[in-house]
Motif scaffolding. Structure first.
Motif, PDB file in Angstrom:
ATOM      1  N   VAL A  73     -12.179  -4.925   5.313  1.00  0.00           N
ATOM      2  CA  VAL A  73     -11.719  -4.318   6.051  1.00  0.00           C
ATOM      3  C   VAL A  73     -11.016  -2.968   6.200  1.00  0.00           C
ATOM      4  O   VAL A  73     -11.215  -2.349   4.806  1.00  0.00           O
ATOM      5  CB  VAL A  73      -9.787  -4.832   6.186  1.00  0.00           C
ATOM      6  CG1 VAL A  73      -8.855  -4.321   7.151  1.00  0.00           C
ATOM      7  CG2 VAL A  73     -10.201  -6.249   6.740  1.00  0.00           C
ATOM      8  N   GLY A  74     -11.038  -1.856   6.933  1.00  0.00           N
ATOM      9  CA  GLY A  74     -10.579  -0.295   7.293  1.00  0.00           C
ATOM     10  C   GLY A  74     -11.723   0.357   5.709  1.00  0.00           C
ATOM     11  O   GLY A  74     -12.804  -0.180   5.283  1.00  0.00           O
ATOM     12  N   PRO A  75     -11.581   1.348   5.674  1.00  0.00           N
ATOM     13  CA  PRO A  75     -12.477   2.478   5.285  1.00  0.00           C
ATOM     14  C   PRO A  75     -12.444   1.959   3.441  1.00  0.00           C
ATOM     15  O   PRO A  75     -13.184   3.023   2.475  1.00  0.00           O
ATOM     16  CB  PRO A  75     -12.344   3.615   5.122  1.00  0.00           C
ATOM     17  CG  PRO A  75     -10.780   3.680   5.529  1.00  0.00           C
ATOM     18  CD  PRO A  75     -11.050   2.224   6.273  1.00  0.00           C
ATOM     19  N   GLY A  76     -10.838   1.727   2.961  1.00  0.00           N
ATOM     20  CA  GLY A  76     -10.877   1.199   1.084  1.00  0.00           C
ATOM     21  C   GLY A  76     -11.978   0.660   0.194  1.00  0.00           C
ATOM     22  O   GLY A  76     -12.887   0.193   0.335  1.00  0.00           O
ATOM     23  N   PHE A 132      -4.181  -5.052   5.275  1.00  0.00           N
ATOM     24  CA  PHE A 132      -5.272  -4.431   4.254  1.00  0.00           C
ATOM     25  C   PHE A 132      -6.670  -3.149   4.599  1.00  0.00           C
ATOM     26  O   PHE A 132      -6.969  -3.024   4.999  1.00  0.00           O
ATOM     27  CB  PHE A 132      -5.317  -5.322   2.830  1.00  0.00           C
ATOM     28  CG  PHE A 132      -6.795  -6.375   3.124  1.00  0.00           C
ATOM     29  CD1 PHE A 132      -8.423  -5.932   2.925  1.00  0.00           C
ATOM     30  CD2 PHE A 132      -6.450  -7.297   4.378  1.00  0.00           C
ATOM     31  CE1 PHE A 132      -9.086  -6.286   3.159  1.00  0.00           C
ATOM     32  CE2 PHE A 132      -7.555  -8.322   4.219  1.00  0.00           C
ATOM     33  CZ  PHE A 132      -9.164  -7.605   3.495  1.00  0.00           C
ATOM     34  N   SER A 133      -7.192  -3.052   3.212  1.00  0.00           N
ATOM     35  CA  SER A 133      -8.470  -1.285   2.788  1.00  0.00           C
ATOM     36  C   SER A 133      -9.203  -1.716   1.787  1.00  0.00           C
ATOM     37  O   SER A 133      -8.454  -1.601   0.879  1.00  0.00           O
ATOM     38  CB  SER A 133      -7.482  -0.433   3.705  1.00  0.00           C
ATOM     39  OG  SER A 133      -8.621   1.061   3.587  1.00  0.00           O
ATOM     40  N   GLY A 134     -10.415  -2.866   2.217  1.00  0.00           N
ATOM     41  CA  GLY A 134     -11.022  -2.795   1.295  1.00  0.00           C
ATOM     42  C   GLY A 134     -11.752  -3.847   1.266  1.00  0.00           C
ATOM     43  O   GLY A 134     -11.922  -4.397   2.267  1.00  0.00           O
ATOM     44  N   ARG A 386       0.119 -11.059   0.000  1.00  0.00           N
ATOM     45  CA  ARG A 386       0.584 -10.359  -1.140  1.00  0.00           C
ATOM     46  C   ARG A 386      -0.391  -9.178  -2.274  1.00  0.00           C
ATOM     47  O   ARG A 386      -0.276  -7.795  -2.363  1.00  0.00           O
ATOM     48  CB  ARG A 386       2.068 -10.125  -1.385  1.00  0.00           C
ATOM     49  CG  ARG A 386       3.048 -10.301  -0.419  1.00  0.00           C
ATOM     50  CD  ARG A 386       3.085  -9.629   0.821  1.00  0.00           C
ATOM     51  NE  ARG A 386       4.077  -9.484   1.548  1.00  0.00           N
ATOM     52  CZ  ARG A 386       4.420  -8.408   2.221  1.00  0.00           C
ATOM     53  NH1 ARG A 386       3.852  -7.347   3.012  1.00  0.00           N
ATOM     54  NH2 ARG A 386       5.452  -8.564   3.254  1.00  0.00           N
ATOM     55  N   LEU A 387      -0.823 -10.409  -3.570  1.00  0.00           N
ATOM     56  CA  LEU A 387      -1.489  -9.593  -4.311  1.00  0.00           C
ATOM     57  C   LEU A 387      -2.538  -9.139  -3.803  1.00  0.00           C
ATOM     58  O   LEU A 387      -2.781  -7.690  -4.024  1.00  0.00           O
ATOM     59  CB  LEU A 387      -1.925 -10.589  -5.194  1.00  0.00           C
ATOM     60  CG  LEU A 387      -2.550  -9.995  -6.622  1.00  0.00           C
ATOM     61  CD1 LEU A 387      -2.405 -10.935  -7.303  1.00  0.00           C
ATOM     62  CD2 LEU A 387      -4.466 -10.053  -6.152  1.00  0.00           C
ATOM     63  N   ALA A 388      -3.459  -9.779  -2.743  1.00  0.00           N
ATOM     64  CA  ALA A 388      -4.385  -9.086  -2.069  1.00  0.00           C
ATOM     65  C   ALA A 388      -4.153  -7.652  -1.552  1.00  0.00           C
ATOM     66  O   ALA A 388      -4.552  -6.568  -1.705  1.00  0.00           O
ATOM     67  CB  ALA A 388      -4.929  -9.605  -1.286  1.00  0.00           C
ATOM     68  N   GLN A 389      -3.087  -7.733  -0.673  1.00  0.00           N
ATOM     69  CA  GLN A 389      -2.454  -6.596   0.079  1.00  0.00           C
ATOM     70  C   GLN A 389      -2.181  -5.601  -1.441  1.00  0.00           C
ATOM     71  O   GLN A 389      -2.577  -4.653  -0.508  1.00  0.00           O
ATOM     72  CB  GLN A 389      -1.871  -6.864   0.996  1.00  0.00           C
ATOM     73  CG  GLN A 389      -1.901  -7.500   2.075  1.00  0.00           C
ATOM     74  CD  GLN A 389      -0.892  -8.071   2.892  1.00  0.00           C
ATOM     75  OE1 GLN A 389       0.686  -8.059   2.299  1.00  0.00           O
ATOM     76  NE2 GLN A 389      -1.035  -8.759   4.237  1.00  0.00           N
ATOM     77  N   ASP A 390      -1.627  -5.850  -1.928  1.00  0.00           N
ATOM     78  CA  ASP A 390      -0.910  -5.187  -2.864  1.00  0.00           C
ATOM     79  C   ASP A 390      -1.913  -3.859  -3.725  1.00  0.00           C
ATOM     80  O   ASP A 390      -2.531  -2.830  -3.887  1.00  0.00           O
ATOM     81  CB  ASP A 390       0.132  -5.106  -3.543  1.00  0.00           C
ATOM     82  CG  ASP A 390       1.478  -5.537  -3.057  1.00  0.00           C
ATOM     83  OD1 ASP A 390       1.581  -4.568  -1.994  1.00  0.00           O
ATOM     84  OD2 ASP A 390       2.528  -5.210  -3.943  1.00  0.00           O
ATOM     85  N   TYR A 391      -3.000  -5.019  -3.820  1.00  0.00           N
ATOM     86  CA  TYR A 391      -4.120  -4.643  -4.856  1.00  0.00           C
ATOM     87  C   TYR A 391      -5.190  -3.481  -3.581  1.00  0.00           C
ATOM     88  O   TYR A 391      -6.083  -2.961  -4.317  1.00  0.00           O
ATOM     89  CB  TYR A 391      -4.816  -5.115  -5.356  1.00  0.00           C
ATOM     90  CG  TYR A 391      -6.088  -5.404  -6.013  1.00  0.00           C
ATOM     91  CD1 TYR A 391      -6.103  -5.151  -7.265  1.00  0.00           C
ATOM     92  CD2 TYR A 391      -7.142  -5.021  -6.156  1.00  0.00           C
ATOM     93  CE1 TYR A 391      -6.452  -4.666  -8.669  1.00  0.00           C
ATOM     94  CE2 TYR A 391      -8.100  -4.462  -6.619  1.00  0.00           C
ATOM     95  CZ  TYR A 391      -7.773  -4.198  -8.323  1.00  0.00           C
ATOM     96  OH  TYR A 391      -8.615  -3.693  -8.961  1.00  0.00           O
ATOM     97  N   LEU A 392      -5.197  -4.118  -2.455  1.00  0.00           N
ATOM     98  CA  LEU A 392      -5.903  -3.339  -1.527  1.00  0.00           C
ATOM     99  C   LEU A 392      -5.476  -1.892  -0.847  1.00  0.00           C
ATOM    100  O   LEU A 392      -5.636  -2.396   0.220  1.00  0.00           O
ATOM    101  CB  LEU A 392      -6.973  -4.107  -1.198  1.00  0.00           C
ATOM    102  CG  LEU A 392      -7.660  -5.209  -1.498  1.00  0.00           C
ATOM    103  CD1 LEU A 392      -8.768  -6.510  -0.527  1.00  0.00           C
ATOM    104  CD2 LEU A 392      -9.271  -4.264  -2.342  1.00  0.00           C
ATOM    105  N   SER A 393      -4.655  -1.419  -1.328  1.00  0.00           N
ATOM    106  CA  SER A 393      -3.641  -0.855  -1.002  1.00  0.00           C
ATOM    107  C   SER A 393      -4.493   1.248  -1.425  1.00  0.00           C
ATOM    108  O   SER A 393      -5.435   0.505  -1.950  1.00  0.00           O
ATOM    109  CB  SER A 393      -2.108  -0.668  -1.536  1.00  0.00           C
ATOM    110  OG  SER A 393      -2.200  -0.622  -2.897  1.00  0.00           O
TER     111      SER A 393
END
Length: 405
Positions: A73-76, A132-134, A386-393
């Motif tokens: 997802v996204g450019p991360g 998320f982004s990544g 939440r862990l995935a979202q925070d890590y891929l912030s």
């Protein structure tokens, strides 16, 4: 039912609560149709079908029966892996549940049906929101129970084909209050080695022991000598276990057998101590046997290594729990565990953390009366989201993004 605390006003919690019953029903379906190591064909196919329906790029048969789902997802540029195990145990279920195993002698006695359902519920929420982004990798592993499925997936190119910056896993834990999270930085679970020692003598009539070389007596002496390995060879500040769990030799009281076999389990929290104990056991086996005129054959294959949680990643994982569930949901009394876990192979390759979520007052793991606690599934899934979202912030791992609740 969801185990919640005062910080439960969370849109992710609300969303998962809306479909949690579907994944509890899925957990029951998996529980009723358990599959042993490397035979998780129906389970892995079901997992792969779900992931594909949510838009994941899916690789099947990774490490024989493993599944990896990828969602970009996204450019991360960051990537994270979250792992669940799928296999069951060769145990005859005694729970009497209406969804109990329909396969005689096989049951989900360790909660892998719950772990799989938790990660699938999280995978659905992450795919629906894509907040998320990544790159997210969800890893469904076969053969955790003595099959070394993590090692098999790694040998099949897991982290070369599906690279991640860090990898995380969890296990339910009976005796810890339901829904509390436990974190153990550094050595968290013990290594395990199976040692098989064959003491070979010369059999004969029990009434004429002078004409024999008695491997029973030599084995008895070795068992007593092995009790000194930890107490006299290992630093008192280090933990180690040497347990002789099986002795087999002879078929009659008046016959001295030709050989006796001992089976031993060895557990440590330190790789250097692990090697030290190995050298000491081999030396004792050979010298004790020789002192009785016998000889020893020692088979000492290494099992699972020490599971060592990366300090920074474990603290990150702990902060995720605090941020979204509150300090009161952290189980501060968790101590290093002498059981073993093959997620250790993944942590040898990459930084990451293995955490625990309380299963409440249930039967112990590997008990025929054990059952996974459905009440912890929604919050455990929410935690993975939440862990995935925070890590891929967009921010660093030390200061992950995410709303404070």
């Amino acid at each position: 039912m969801t185990v919640q605390g005062p910080l439960a006003i969370d849109p992710v919690a609300t969303a998962i609560a809306g479909f949690a019953d579907e994944f509890i029903a899925l957990r029951h379906k998996l529980h009723g149709a358990p599959e042993l190591a490397y035979n998780e064909h129906k389970t892995s196919a079901l997992v792969a079908d779900y992931l594909e329906s949510w838009g994941y790029e899916v690789a099947r048969n990774v490490g024989r029966t493993g599944v990896v789902g990828t969602l970009k997802v996204g450019p991360g540029e960051r990537s994270v892996g979250i792992r669940a195990d799928m296999d069951a145990l060769p145990i005859l279920e005694a729970t009497g549940l209406d969804y109990a195993s329909k396969t005689p002698g096989v049951m989900h006695a360790c909660g892998h049906d719950g772990h799989t359902s938790i990660l699938l519920a999280a995978a659905r929420q992450l795919a629906e929101t894509r907040n998320f982004s990544g790159t997210l990798r969800v890893i469904f592993q076969p053969a955790e129970e003595n099959g070394g499925g993590a090692r098999t997936m790694i040998a099949d190119g897991l982290f070369e084909r599906f690279p991640v910056d860090a990898v995380f896993g969890l296990h339910n834990w009976p005796g810890v209050p339901a829904g509390q999270f436990g974190f153990l930085p550094g050595p968290a679970m013990a290594s395990v080695d199976l040692v098989i020692i064959k003491i070979i003598g010369k059999g004969g009539h029990g009434a004429k022991p002078q004409q024999t070389v008695d491997p029973v007596v030599a084995s008895a002496s070795l068992v007593m000598a092995l009790q000194t390995v930890v107490s006299r060879s290992v630093d008192p500040l280090e933990m180690a276990v040497v347990t002789v769990g099986s002795i087999h030799g002879g078929i009659a009281p008046n016959v001295i057998p030709d050989s006796v076999e001992l089976q031993i389990t060895v557990r440590t929290f330190n790789s250097a101590v692990r090697e030290q104990i190995k050298a000491r056991i081999i030396a004792l086996a050979e010298s004790q046997a020789q002192s009785f005129g016998a000889r020893a054959e020692v088979n000492y294959p290494h099992g699972y290594p020490v599971l060592v949680n990366d300090l920074a990643q474990t603290e990150f994982a702990r902060q995720v729990a605090i941020r979204y569930f509150g300090e009161q949901r952290i189980h501060a009394e968790l101590r290093p565990i002498t059981a073993s876990e093959d997620f250790a192979f993944m942590l040898e390759k990459l930084p990451g953390a293995y955490l625990f979520v309380g299963n409440g007052d249930s039967a112990d793991l590997h008990s025929p009366n054990y059952d996974f606690n459905d009440a912890i599934l929604p919050d455990a899934a929410r935690y993975w989201v939440r862990l995935a979202q925070d890590y891929l912030s967009a921010n660093s791992i030390d200061h992950p993004a995410g709303e404070t609740l």
